[in-house]
Design a protein around this motif. Structure first.
Motif, PDB file in Angstrom:
ATOM      1  N   ARG A  38       0.711  -1.244  -0.048  1.00  0.00           N
ATOM      2  CA  ARG A  38      -0.106  -0.008   0.094  1.00  0.00           C
ATOM      3  C   ARG A  38       0.738   1.156   0.087  1.00  0.00           C
ATOM      4  NH1 ARG A  38      -3.606   0.194   4.834  1.00  0.00           N
ATOM      5  NH2 ARG A  38      -2.033  -0.902   5.899  1.00  0.00           N
ATOM      6  N   GLN A  39       1.689   1.362   0.958  1.00  0.00           N
ATOM      7  CA  GLN A  39       2.794   2.534   1.078  1.00  0.00           C
ATOM      8  C   GLN A  39       4.280   1.819   0.724  1.00  0.00           C
ATOM      9  OE1 GLN A  39       1.655   3.731   4.979  1.00  0.00           O
ATOM     10  NE2 GLN A  39       0.131   5.062   3.931  1.00  0.00           N
ATOM     11  N   THR A  74      -4.452  -4.921 -11.768  1.00  0.00           N
ATOM     12  CA  THR A  74      -3.126  -5.080 -12.250  1.00  0.00           C
ATOM     13  C   THR A  74      -2.405  -6.400 -11.474  1.00  0.00           C
ATOM     14  OG1 THR A  74      -3.045  -2.764 -12.920  1.00  0.00           O
ATOM     15  CG2 THR A  74      -0.947  -3.884 -12.489  1.00  0.00           C
ATOM     16  N   ALA A  75      -2.480  -6.409 -10.147  1.00  0.00           N
ATOM     17  CA  ALA A  75      -1.840  -7.218  -9.271  1.00  0.00           C
ATOM     18  C   ALA A  75      -2.094  -8.727  -9.923  1.00  0.00           C
ATOM     19  CB  ALA A  75      -2.107  -7.065  -7.913  1.00  0.00           C
ATOM     20  N   PHE A  76      -3.431  -9.157 -10.354  1.00  0.00           N
ATOM     21  CA  PHE A  76      -3.739 -10.453 -10.640  1.00  0.00           C
ATOM     22  C   PHE A  76      -3.252 -10.776 -12.247  1.00  0.00           C
ATOM     23  CE2 PHE A  76      -6.166 -10.590  -6.916  1.00  0.00           C
ATOM     24  CZ  PHE A  76      -6.268 -12.093  -6.423  1.00  0.00           C
ATOM     25  N   ARG A 119      13.971 -10.105  -6.664  1.00  0.00           N
ATOM     26  CA  ARG A 119      13.153 -11.295  -7.289  1.00  0.00           C
ATOM     27  C   ARG A 119      11.755 -11.079  -7.105  1.00  0.00           C
ATOM     28  NH1 ARG A 119      16.510 -16.935  -5.896  1.00  0.00           N
ATOM     29  NH2 ARG A 119      18.317 -16.420  -7.135  1.00  0.00           N
ATOM     30  N   ILE A 120      11.612 -10.087  -6.264  1.00  0.00           N
ATOM     31  CA  ILE A 120       9.985  -9.694  -6.086  1.00  0.00           C
ATOM     32  C   ILE A 120       9.476  -8.564  -6.995  1.00  0.00           C
ATOM     33  CG2 ILE A 120       8.392  -9.199  -4.127  1.00  0.00           C
ATOM     34  CD1 ILE A 120      10.392  -9.885  -2.088  1.00  0.00           C
ATOM     35  N   ASP A 121       8.374  -8.894  -7.695  1.00  0.00           N
ATOM     36  CA  ASP A 121       7.796  -7.877  -8.241  1.00  0.00           C
ATOM     37  C   ASP A 121       6.445  -7.285  -7.654  1.00  0.00           C
ATOM     38  OD1 ASP A 121       6.389  -6.445 -10.469  1.00  0.00           O
ATOM     39  OD2 ASP A 121       5.302  -8.158 -11.063  1.00  0.00           O
ATOM     40  N   TRP A 122       7.060  -5.955  -7.270  1.00  0.00           N
ATOM     41  CA  TRP A 122       6.224  -5.375  -6.186  1.00  0.00           C
ATOM     42  C   TRP A 122       4.905  -4.746  -7.188  1.00  0.00           C
ATOM     43  CZ3 TRP A 122       5.827  -6.177  -1.118  1.00  0.00           C
ATOM     44  CH2 TRP A 122       7.029  -6.638  -0.539  1.00  0.00           C
ATOM     45  N   VAL A 123       3.842  -4.564  -6.707  1.00  0.00           N
ATOM     46  CA  VAL A 123       2.728  -3.795  -7.192  1.00  0.00           C
ATOM     47  C   VAL A 123       2.030  -3.196  -6.237  1.00  0.00           C
ATOM     48  CG1 VAL A 123       0.412  -3.997  -8.634  1.00  0.00           C
ATOM     49  CG2 VAL A 123       2.463  -5.592  -9.469  1.00  0.00           C
ATOM     50  N   GLN A 124       1.897  -1.796  -6.534  1.00  0.00           N
ATOM     51  CA  GLN A 124       0.999  -1.131  -5.555  1.00  0.00           C
ATOM     52  C   GLN A 124      -0.526  -1.306  -5.444  1.00  0.00           C
ATOM     53  OE1 GLN A 124       1.656   2.978  -5.429  1.00  0.00           O
ATOM     54  NE2 GLN A 124       1.352   3.373  -3.116  1.00  0.00           N
ATOM     55  N   ALA A 125      -1.183  -1.890  -4.509  1.00  0.00           N
ATOM     56  CA  ALA A 125      -2.467  -2.125  -4.538  1.00  0.00           C
ATOM     57  C   ALA A 125      -3.006  -2.344  -3.102  1.00  0.00           C
ATOM     58  CB  ALA A 125      -2.728  -3.407  -5.259  1.00  0.00           C
ATOM     59  N   ASP A 126      -4.297  -2.370  -3.140  1.00  0.00           N
ATOM     60  CA  ASP A 126      -4.893  -2.669  -1.610  1.00  0.00           C
ATOM     61  C   ASP A 126      -5.997  -3.662  -1.881  1.00  0.00           C
ATOM     62  OD1 ASP A 126      -6.295  -2.173   0.741  1.00  0.00           O
ATOM     63  OD2 ASP A 126      -5.680   0.006   0.750  1.00  0.00           O
ATOM     64  N   VAL A 127      -6.157  -4.456  -0.718  1.00  0.00           N
ATOM     65  CA  VAL A 127      -7.355  -5.515  -0.925  1.00  0.00           C
ATOM     66  C   VAL A 127      -8.528  -4.764  -1.013  1.00  0.00           C
ATOM     67  CG1 VAL A 127      -5.758  -7.223  -0.174  1.00  0.00           C
ATOM     68  CG2 VAL A 127      -7.451  -5.686   1.414  1.00  0.00           C
TER      69      VAL A 127
END
Length: 331
Positions: free
Chosen positions: A31-32, A70-72, A54-62
């Motif tokens: 989120r932040q 985008t995250a899915f 190795r982690i693909d970080w995507v800004q999102a909130d459940v």
């Protein structure tokens, strides 16, 4: 690719570390931006900082449906570790929104994107209530809506209902219900406060008990369940049932800190939660102790781990050794 929600929390961060070590394609939501630093610090703590990229970080909130789209994308498996933990009665609405509505959103996206399998991290708080003829809580213990539950417990129970709704819609799911989770890297929140408070000289203990587990065992079980053919099942994940006194004294011993000397009797915790309420009303501060939390410090329910041990032939790490490991990593 695997999606991990709650990747900046205790369980999610350790899960990401394990997956990165095994060179799995992973994406995590945040989120932040500053929250990512907590996970990065954990990688540094284990001297695995080189794996963090190795982690693909995507800004999102459940609770933000648009951001989850985008995250899915290109995701096959989901570990839903995100959730709010709070025992402040003032957080009731937020708990329901994050834990129930947020889980409903994850389930909806899993169904829409035809996710192969979802692992949901619940809690022993969402387990049932003992009937008069029962002496241990299991996965089959019936939830009694008439019993006293914390807002947190109600929200985690509601989240599980969303998971089972997804299962009825064709989604393969598995649920884990961990006890109090101990792990390195998060001393300023959640169960980490056990360590920081005792290090600072916390003087009280009680003889109530609950179930405890190391975060490494939680992560191992989650991954094994996801790789298995097991679906539509929930598992309590508890290494040992211990009294608060036993745990607090063990932590104090490993920290070489002074052991608490005052047993907090029920009348003392009853007074404490009332004073806490008064202070929060006057100074508009966050509650530290609710009526439910105070009562739970004196309850002694036994939580069974038989099902998960049999299903995976799993042997848990002792809590004493978990505490020793956490303390050694923090030094």
């Amino acid at each position: 690719m695997i999606l991990v929600t709650g990747g900046t929390g205790l369980v999610g961060a350790h899960l990401l570390l394990n997956l990165a070590e095994n060179e799995v394609a992973i994406r995590a939501i945040y989120r932040q931006t500053d929250a990512i630093e907590k996970t990065k610090s954990l990688f540094q703590l284990y001297q695995k900082e080189h794996l963090f990229s190795r982690i693909d970080w995507v800004q999102a909130d459940v609770i933000d449906v648009f951001s989850l789209t985008t995250a899915f994308r290109d995701i096959d498996y989901v570990y839903h570790c995100a959730g709010l933990i709070s025992y402040d009665p003032n957080d009731e609405d937020l708990l329901r929104k994050v834990n129930i509505e947020g889980t409903a959103n994850i389930v909806n996206f899993c169904v829409e994107f035809k996710i192969k399998k979802l692992c949901h991290v619940s809690s022993i708080a969402a387990l049932g209530n003992l009937a008069p003829n029962e002496n241990q809580i299991t996965e089959e213990t019936e939830w009694n809506p008439e019993s006293l539950h914390s807002d947190y417990a109600i929200s985690k129970h509601g989240a599980e209902m969303e998971i089972w709704r997804g299962q009825q819609e064709g989604l393969d799911v598995v649920v884990v219900n961990p006890g109090v989770i101990f792990g390195a890297g998060f001393w300023n929140q959640g169960s980490g406060l056990f360590f920081s408070s005792i290090k600072n000289g916390f003087p009280f203990y009680t003889n109530g008990s609950t179930g405890y587990v190391g975060v490494t065992d939680v992560v191992k079980i989650m991954i094994q369940l996801m790789k298995s053919d097991i679906i539509s099942e929930r598992f309590t994940v508890v290494a040992e049932n211990l009294t608060f006194k036993e745990v607090i004294f063990s932590i104090a011993e490993k920290l070489k800190a002074k052991k608490p000397t005052i047993e907090a009797k029920p009348w003392m915790t009853a007074l404490a939660w009332r004073l806490d309420w008064l202070v929060s009303m006057i100074f508009r501060t966050k509650r530290k102790l609710s009526k439910y939390s105070a009562n739970s410090l004196h309850s002694s329910d036994f939580i069974s781990n038989k099902k998960i041990k049999n299903a995976l032939n799993f042997e848990f790490q002792s809590i004493d050794s978990v505490i020793k490991e956490v303390v050694s990593l923090q030094k």
